[in-house]
Motif scaffolding. Structure first.
Motif, PDB file in Angstrom:
ATOM      1  N   GLY A  72      29.823  38.965  28.132  1.00 58.15           N
ATOM      2  CA  GLY A  72      30.011  37.543  27.863  1.00 58.15           C
ATOM      3  C   GLY A  72      31.231  36.939  28.522  1.00 58.15           C
ATOM      4  O   GLY A  72      31.543  35.766  28.312  1.00 58.15           O
ATOM      5  N   ILE A  73      31.936  37.702  29.337  1.00 55.84           N
ATOM      6  CA  ILE A  73      33.112  37.180  30.036  1.00 55.84           C
ATOM      7  C   ILE A  73      32.647  36.512  31.325  1.00 55.84           C
ATOM      8  O   ILE A  73      31.939  37.120  32.136  1.00 55.84           O
ATOM      9  N   ALA A  74      33.033  35.254  31.506  1.00 54.05           N
ATOM     10  CA  ALA A  74      32.645  34.509  32.705  1.00 54.05           C
ATOM     11  C   ALA A  74      33.467  34.981  33.897  1.00 54.05           C
ATOM     12  O   ALA A  74      34.694  34.985  33.856  1.00 54.05           O
ATOM     13  N   VAL A  75      32.765  35.399  34.938  1.00 54.50           N
ATOM     14  CA  VAL A  75      33.414  35.852  36.169  1.00 54.50           C
ATOM     15  C   VAL A  75      32.688  35.212  37.333  1.00 54.50           C
ATOM     16  O   VAL A  75      31.467  35.344  37.462  1.00 54.50           O
ATOM     17  N   GLY A  76      33.436  34.514  38.165  1.00 64.81           N
ATOM     18  CA  GLY A  76      32.834  33.916  39.357  1.00 64.81           C
ATOM     19  C   GLY A  76      32.604  34.965  40.428  1.00 64.81           C
ATOM     20  O   GLY A  76      32.968  36.133  40.272  1.00 64.81           O
ATOM     21  N   ASN A  77      31.998  34.559  41.521  1.00 61.30           N
ATOM     22  CA  ASN A  77      31.789  35.451  42.652  1.00 61.30           C
ATOM     23  C   ASN A  77      33.037  35.420  43.527  1.00 61.30           C
ATOM     24  O   ASN A  77      33.349  34.383  44.111  1.00 61.30           O
TER      25      ASN A  77
END
Length: 115
Positions: free
Chosen positions: A81-86
């Motif tokens: 659930g941790i938001a990580v971009g590319n």
């Protein structure tokens, strides 16, 4: 995550003086300066101390973890659930990519893939 190395990063407002002071304190010159405004010391086989020029406010407090497989690490973070971009490639480096995460206390954690 399969962590290969840990980077501790501090920001300073007077980079040259900060590099000189830390060189004196550590008893040796930096192991490398990979880009302007950055000097690095290998403190052990798996711990790197990095000092960055940060003239705006001097506050860069970051932990970076060099992962054995960045894509797998990002996927695992996203699964929790941790938001990580590319993470984009970093100019001047062949394989360096950094995914920046702000942890709940406001500090920064950077899972990265390096050279």
């Amino acid at each position: 995550m399969d962590v290969a190395n840990v980077f501790v990063t501090l920001g300073v407002t007077a980079h040259v003086a900060g590099c000189q002071w830390r060189s004196a304190a550590l008893g040796r010159r930096p192991d490398r300066s990979p880009m302007p405004g950055c000097c690095e010391w290998d403190l052990s086989d798996h711990v790197l101390f990095q000092m960055l020029d940060n003239p705006k406010d001097g506050a860069v407090d970051t932990a970076s973890l060099r992962l054995l497989n960045l894509e797998t690490g990002i996927e695992r973070l996203r699964d929790t659930g941790i938001a990580v971009g590319n993470p984009p490639p970093i100019s001047g480096f062949d394989t360096l990519r950094i995914a920046t995460l702000t942890v709940p206390d406001g500090n920064t954690l950077n899972p990265l893939k390096g050279e």
